[in-house]
Scaffold this motif. Sequence first.
Motif, short mmCIF file in Angstrom:
data_model
loop_
_atom_site.label_atom_id
_atom_site.label_comp_id
_atom_site.label_asym_id
_atom_site.label_seq_id
_atom_site.Cartn_x
_atom_site.Cartn_y
_atom_site.Cartn_z
N SER A 61 3.94 1.18 2.41
CA SER A 61 4.89 0.06 2.41
C SER A 61 6.32 0.57 2.36
N GLN B 234 2.04 3.23 -7.36
CA GLN B 234 0.68 3.73 -7.25
C GLN B 234 0.44 4.82 -8.29
N SER C 73 -11.26 2.21 -3.40
CA SER C 73 -10.67 3.54 -3.58
C SER C 73 -11.73 4.54 -4.04
N GLY D 191 -1.94 -2.40 -5.78
CA GLY D 191 -1.93 -2.61 -4.34
C GLY D 191 -3.11 -1.92 -3.70
N ASN D 192 -3.07 -1.75 -2.42
CA ASN D 192 -4.15 -1.11 -1.68
C ASN D 192 -3.88 0.39 -1.61
N TYR D 193 -3.88 1.02 -2.78
CA TYR D 193 -3.50 2.42 -2.87
C TYR D 193 -4.73 3.33 -2.81
N ASN D 194 -4.56 4.49 -2.17
CA ASN D 194 -5.67 5.44 -2.05
C ASN D 194 -6.12 5.97 -3.41
N ASP E 38 0.84 -1.19 0.00
CA ASP E 38 0.00 0.00 0.00
C ASP E 38 0.88 1.25 0.00
N ASP E 39 0.24 2.41 0.21
CA ASP E 39 0.96 3.69 0.12
C ASP E 39 2.07 3.80 1.17
N ARG F 297 -10.25 -3.56 -5.13
CA ARG F 297 -9.42 -2.49 -4.55
C ARG F 297 -9.72 -1.15 -5.21
#
Length: 949
Positions: free
Chosen positions: A412, A516, A599, A547-550, A409-410, A595
């Motif tokens: 990491s 991201q 977002s 990934g789990n990015y905003n 994620d952001d 994901r």
Amino acid sequence: MDSLVQALHHAFIDQQTVGSHYDPKLIINQPEKKEFLLTTLQEELENCTSFTFSVAFVTESGLNTLKTFLSDLHLKGISGRLLTSTYLDFNQPDVFEALMRIPNLEVRMSDKKAFHAKGYLFEHEDHQSFIIGSSNLTINALKTNYEWNIKLTSYDQGEIIRQMQDHLDQQWATAKPLTQDWIDAYRKNYKPATYQQITQLQDPMSDYIKPNKMQIPALDSLQELRDAGENKGLVIAATGTGKTYLAAFDVRQFNPKKMLFVVHREQILHSAMASFKKIFAKEPDSNFGFYTGNNKDIQARFLFATQQTLNRDQHLHQFDPSEFDYIIIDEVHRAGSPSYQKILDYFTPEFLLGLTATPERTDGFNIYDLFDYNIAYEIRLQDALGEDLLAPFHYFGVTDYEKDGEIIDDTSDLRQLVVDERVDFLIERLNYYGLAHKKVKGLIFCSRRAEAATLSEKFNERGFHTVALSGADSQDVRNAAVERLRNGQLDYIFTVDIFNEGIDIPEINQVVMLRQTQSSIIFIQQMGRGLRKYKDKEFVNIIDFIGNYNNNYLIPVALTGDTSRSKDKLRRNTQDTNFISGLSSINFEQIAKERIFQSINTAKMDAVSVLKEAYFQLKARLNRMPMLVDFQVSQAFDPLLIASKNKNYPQFLARIREIDITWSKTADAILNFLTSEVLPGKRAHEFILAKHLLDHDIQTMSFDDIRVLFASHQLPNDDETMMSVLRILSTDYYVASAKKQFEPGKLIDITVSGLVLSDGFKAAKNNTAFKTHLNDLLVTAKLLSESYNHQQALTIYQKYSRREALRFLQWQDQMVDLNIGGYVLDKERKVFTIFVTIDKGDDFTGALVAYEDALLDNSTMHWFSKAGRSLNSPEIQIMQHAEEWAIHMFVKKSDDDGSDFYYLGQVKPDPTTISEVVKDIGDGKSKTVVQMNLDFDQAIDYKLYKYLK
């Protein structure tokens, strides 16, 4: 009636009979409608328990369109079979390599002479479906060719399906398994058929001696600008569409005494000069020169310079300000920097041409103003793909590495990004989605220099040939690496901060994103590195590790080019990716898709900073203050978002200090009311009547006059509809807090003979600025209304809030949303409305019981009554004898989707499924509820059904 029997009756006996989700279907590729065989195959794969394909021809590009679906099936433990052959030597060895990499696909080779089958069989839990027709598993057959295919459905005991399965099983038993040894032997002897060689992608450079589809109208437009006395022109064109060649063609038609071509990197100069030399083939080499740190060919007629060298005084002042009568600025979106401004302020050419793929800037500089708002030509990604100006691409949205429930994620750190397990995971996914056997020539975009360097080292340890480059590397180092990539010595260049733009490597056939998405502009720039056509490149693979990015919501923004920030559009375009033109495809793995949804749900689309950026970008383009209608016409931003931020659009303008409010509080209340209730355009009557009252100097209208007005716009004008509209505009419809909120902004009062303008509206009409903004609101509402069918109260598959649904179904008075709950009925008019949230969440506390409402298929919903109801309850009695009732169904996926529900049409209860059940409400207590199946009058559009499920 049984659903399959119902479908067969509808298809083969009486088309007036309501069908079901099993309806037979003729499938024809219709790109203009975004309808493809590919969509049906993907839908079937998503829901099957196994599958068998029997197809003569398979291409790697066709296979790419199904890879994410096959990967998702693999995670579910679902596998399938593919039977094919070497008929006409059509199937290339590479496609067999690609097939071998799909772990849940067993492949066999038929030795049947002239094997030319084209069939797709899918097993489901309670039925089987099959597609037979003319389409092989090739991208052309799935998306663009004119093909006929029929889809049929059968239960297991059906005769046709038994015949098909028996035949397939027989052919499968006699076929040989595909093995690596077989592929190696096939590759040695493989000779493609002549017609294949003819249809191979030709070197696009060979055609550039003549302008392409983009360049011809652009050249005409540039000449028209000059004929009109203009001395500047801006060309906005997607990467790979031939901007440099366009510039050369225009220089040729201008015929300058001396030309200057300015770029920001020396690396670009050589390819730019090569392009010009092709167009000016008769010019001697001595007429072409460089002005860089190492070369000063000051006398050259066609001079190619870097801005880094040229902007220095000792170099700039070697030239007379009027020395160049034609100047080209490449990647002109950079022209806001002081070094570019210094160059532009110094020279006085007869014509200045700017080239860019991305004019939208976040630094506040107005590119459009620099070129006097003379946009000579514009072609964006979707248009360029449709015109076949770019290499087709296959975009794969892939789930990034996950361990113990933790996903990249952001936040990491470097260790997570370069851990050996992630490296192995990346390589496994690149092998699955990457090019089969062909020599990969790829770019991998990373977020950090240390990440790129470490990943490059670890890839090399595993047998790859890669280097890492960043802005810290010299131009010579970069040039050497690019040359090694081009000649096949490197598989990948890992890169940070460079290669987003201004680099021409047509050979690139794979782009990998390991970062991201911070900007949709940068996303398209990076993807664009692979979109340039090349003689040995059939398509390019874009592999995006999500990934789990905003900022994941920016992915559909970039791919669609839709900058409206409408959450609903973003969700739909993530779910249904058929918007992409030509032979390209976009597919997301299911978890990656989720994901992106997450977002979208959490993104603050109406943050003031986002609204201001959208506003000033549009203002820069228009060279004036945008009105609300401009956002809708240009599709630059969702006008509902920007108008409702401060209750009305002028208040937003005042907030950002673009205007001063000069009208009364009552006038402002009118704008607030109409922004909330009329601007969305979901019923035309209100804005038609409001605009008539605004445009004409009248104080009253009779009921007959109102009816005639509605009839002149082909709108329903019965008494019930007319009174519903008048009660809205008079705010008589509203109650409680809504009444208090809207009444100061009412437009009319209702009289015994018709309407009279409210005192507030009469006074407000005297303010010219107010009238301008109210007209803007009403014109925007008319444009937004084009998505709705105004001959009916509600438009199927459009979204409505609870209040809107009841309003348009002509409830006498507003009902407070909290009093509506899951359903409400009007006994006098026999109208029943149901509101269902499919996914209520694990911590849902909005009801006594845990309701399990569910779409069983796209024709049936399993539905529960409110708690405490029995078979004798009044509404259940209605459901058991509902012949005279109109029962309307509104559904939303979850509360994350906002307050609006999709209207799915009318439903009818199946009396045989109505039964009482007991539900636990906690503390050892229980309540009875009633469950039943509701059959839709019209099967739900499958794309929407898939999204809701």
